[in-house]
Design an enzyme around this catalytic site. Structure first.
Site, mmCIF file in Angstrom:
data_model
loop_
_atom_site.group_PDB
_atom_site.id
_atom_site.type_symbol
_atom_site.label_atom_id
_atom_site.label_comp_id
_atom_site.label_asym_id
_atom_site.label_seq_id
_atom_site.Cartn_x
_atom_site.Cartn_y
_atom_site.Cartn_z
ATOM 1 N N ARG A 243 0.798 -1.165 -0.052
ATOM 2 C CA ARG A 243 0.248 0.162 -0.032
ATOM 3 C C ARG A 243 0.802 1.285 0.063
ATOM 4 O O ARG A 243 1.991 1.196 0.524
ATOM 5 C CB ARG A 243 -0.953 0.036 1.220
ATOM 6 C CG ARG A 243 -2.018 -1.232 1.359
ATOM 7 C CD ARG A 243 -2.874 -1.113 2.339
ATOM 8 N NE ARG A 243 -3.849 -2.056 2.548
ATOM 9 C CZ ARG A 243 -3.610 -3.463 3.194
ATOM 10 N NH1 ARG A 243 -2.290 -3.688 3.861
ATOM 11 N NH2 ARG A 243 -4.369 -4.629 2.994
ATOM 12 N N LYS A 270 -2.388 -1.837 7.734
ATOM 13 C CA LYS A 270 -3.923 -1.508 7.502
ATOM 14 C C LYS A 270 -4.669 -2.712 8.300
ATOM 15 O O LYS A 270 -5.049 -3.603 7.752
ATOM 16 C CB LYS A 270 -4.466 -1.534 6.165
ATOM 17 C CG LYS A 270 -5.934 -0.995 5.778
ATOM 18 C CD LYS A 270 -6.379 -0.975 4.674
ATOM 19 C CE LYS A 270 -7.972 -0.720 4.516
ATOM 20 N NZ LYS A 270 -8.257 -0.664 3.022
ATOM 21 N N HIS A 340 -1.589 2.985 -6.021
ATOM 22 C CA HIS A 340 -2.475 1.804 -5.256
ATOM 23 C C HIS A 340 -2.685 0.505 -6.459
ATOM 24 O O HIS A 340 -2.859 -0.520 -5.974
ATOM 25 C CB HIS A 340 -3.978 2.519 -4.550
ATOM 26 C CG HIS A 340 -4.252 1.424 -3.570
ATOM 27 N ND1 HIS A 340 -4.915 0.311 -3.858
ATOM 28 C CD2 HIS A 340 -4.150 1.537 -2.251
ATOM 29 C CE1 HIS A 340 -5.157 -0.325 -2.786
ATOM 30 N NE2 HIS A 340 -4.936 0.317 -1.624
ATOM 31 N N ARG A 343 -1.175 -2.842 -7.017
ATOM 32 C CA ARG A 343 -1.538 -3.919 -6.145
ATOM 33 C C ARG A 343 -2.414 -4.675 -7.184
ATOM 34 O O ARG A 343 -2.140 -6.092 -7.170
ATOM 35 C CB ARG A 343 -2.087 -3.730 -4.910
ATOM 36 C CG ARG A 343 -0.990 -2.790 -3.925
ATOM 37 C CD ARG A 343 -1.824 -2.259 -2.610
ATOM 38 N NE ARG A 343 -2.731 -3.271 -1.748
ATOM 39 C CZ ARG A 343 -2.200 -3.973 -0.971
ATOM 40 N NH1 ARG A 343 -0.927 -4.125 -0.780
ATOM 41 N NH2 ARG A 343 -2.975 -4.741 -0.379
ATOM 42 N N HIS A 367 -3.274 -9.440 2.750
ATOM 43 C CA HIS A 367 -4.701 -9.302 2.551
ATOM 44 C C HIS A 367 -5.232 -10.575 3.723
ATOM 45 O O HIS A 367 -4.577 -11.501 3.774
ATOM 46 C CB HIS A 367 -5.570 -9.795 1.259
ATOM 47 C CG HIS A 367 -5.421 -8.768 0.382
ATOM 48 N ND1 HIS A 367 -5.846 -9.005 -0.864
ATOM 49 C CD2 HIS A 367 -5.360 -7.479 0.755
ATOM 50 C CE1 HIS A 367 -5.950 -7.740 -1.604
ATOM 51 N NE2 HIS A 367 -5.478 -6.789 -0.758
ATOM 52 N N TYR A 377 -5.392 -19.750 12.582
ATOM 53 C CA TYR A 377 -4.502 -20.832 12.443
ATOM 54 C C TYR A 377 -3.390 -20.687 11.206
ATOM 55 O O TYR A 377 -2.297 -20.939 11.553
ATOM 56 C CB TYR A 377 -5.069 -22.065 12.339
ATOM 57 C CG TYR A 377 -5.992 -22.264 13.545
ATOM 58 C CD1 TYR A 377 -5.601 -22.674 14.880
ATOM 59 C CD2 TYR A 377 -7.280 -22.144 13.130
ATOM 60 C CE1 TYR A 377 -6.638 -22.889 15.792
ATOM 61 C CE2 TYR A 377 -8.408 -22.217 14.496
ATOM 62 C CZ TYR A 377 -7.714 -22.535 15.472
ATOM 63 O OH TYR A 377 -8.850 -22.841 16.663
#
Length: 387
Positions: A243, A270, A340, A343, A367, A377
């Site tokens: 980002r 973020k 941006h 990405r 993400h 997990y």
């Protein structure tokens, strides 16, 4: 059947734990050895005997006890458990702060605030105070109708803030859901507003996803004649596809050029407040070209803290507009390619052209795992496959 005189003179023998004096239709007066007298109505559920308290005598008279019994019998005839209904009613009345929209909204806000970043919490509070409280704040939540909420949100639409109106509806939905959960209102009226507001279509950041066109962009970046700091940021943006805020605020202490690894602290990611405070850092493997670009840049900015310091103050990073302006200078306007957007470029081309496992790409993009249970997990960073 009992009379008021029977009730007044009823006593419990000293050798008994309690004495019952039956009236009719399951109603009876229970007297303890200490002299306290309470009304009960005998109930049956699932073949088991139970009872429902109807008050103390003489505060609750015989006539009042019979009325309470009859009301409970009517509830049961309608399929309502009178004991459970009373418990629910007590819970509903246990909200001493009140039930206006403002009271409920601020109570919900206070319970959620610790989960949010300070910026997000401030934005929500500002929207409540600006767009909802002036018109709905002093109204009881259960008395507000869907048409009133719609009129309030349309005031936001009228000033051209379509996205803000959509966010206002989502915010109101959270307040109503909390109101339902705490017994202030029976149902969530925001569901009635589906399709009533102008649809907001979120804008995607423009990104080139065709390999040949992207190659032209990379050649343009390589030929860029602007300042060395912005040029380095331009070169690294498509290589690392992090980002903009994470890249431009990078610190040299985060870079291990010998290990070819960039470690971004959780506090700079973020994430929700908990993730920022207790989450793991984000690991970004550095390709050979990125290491070379950073070593060249280190000669210029390595004496300071920031990798990409601003021109006016070395204590502040370059602005997001610096790379945006550089792209425009090269002929790539915000409608064609954004910072941006690198990405989206990476996510699309790496999956479609290089056929890399999507999990590996998502890890590099930082993400969150979308599976509800996986996040707890699956903490794989996929560092080696990304090198």
């Amino acid at each position: 059947m009992l009379t008021d005189k029977h009730c007044k003179n009823a006593i419990c023998p000293p050798d008994k734990k309690r004495a019952r004096f039956t009236d009719a239709l399951g109603l009876y007066l229970e007297v303890s050895p200490t002299g306290s007298k309470r009304w009960f109505w005998k109930t049956y559920s699932g073949g088991k005997e139970g009872r429902m308290a109807l008050g103390s005598y003489p505060a609750t008279s015989l006539a009042d006890a019979r009325k309470a019994r009859d009301a409970a019998k009517m509830q049961k005839a309608d399929g309502i458990d009178p004991v459970l209904a009373r418990k629910v009613q007590k819970l509903k009345s246990s909200n001493p702060t009140g039930d206006t929209f403002k009271v409920v909204a601020l109570e919900w806000y206070a319970k959620q605030k610790d989960r949010w970043s300070p910026g997000h919490a401030e934005r929500l509070q500002r929207q409540l105070e600006r767009d909802l409280f002036p018109w709905l704040g002093e109204r009881r939540l259960r008395e507000i109708e869907a048409v009133e909420l719609l009129a309030t949100l349309r005031k936001v639409e009228e000033r051209g803030a379509i996205e803000t109106a959509d966010r206002g509806l989502m915010l109101a939905r959270q307040v109503w859901c909390y109101g339902v959960a705490t017994g202030r209102v029976e149902r969530d009226i925001t569901a009635d507003l589906k399709g009533a507001l102008q649809p907001y279509r979120g804008r995607h950041f423009a990104a080139i996803t065709e390999p040949a066109q992207f190659g032209e962009l990379l050649r343009a970046i390589r030929a860029y004649k602007g300042g060395p700091i912005v040029r380095a940021a331009l070169q690294l943006a498509p290589m690392l596809f992090q980002r903009p805020g994470e890249l431009r605020a990078a610190a040299w202490t985060e870079m291990d050029l010998d290990a070819a690894l960039w470690t971004i602290p959780a506090a700079r990611m973020k994430r929700e407040k908990e993730g920022k405070e207790y989450g793991s850092p984000h690991l970004v493997p550095l390709p050979t070209q990125a290491v070379a670009a950073l070593r060249d840049l280190y000669r210029l900015t390595g004496h300071g803290t920031l990798v990409f310091p601003g021109e006016r103050s070395h204590d502040r990073p370059i602005s997001e507009n610096s790379v945006r302006t550089a792209l425009i200078t090269m002929g790539y306007t915000p409608e064609v390619q954004t910072w941006h957007g690198f990405r989206a470029t990476a996510r699309t081309m790496i999956a479609e052209v290089l056929e890399v496992d999507p999990l590996v790409i998502e890890a590099q993009l930082a993400h969150a795992v979308k599976d509800a249970n996986g996040r707890a997990y699956n903490r794989t960073q996929y560092v080696n496959p990304l090198r």
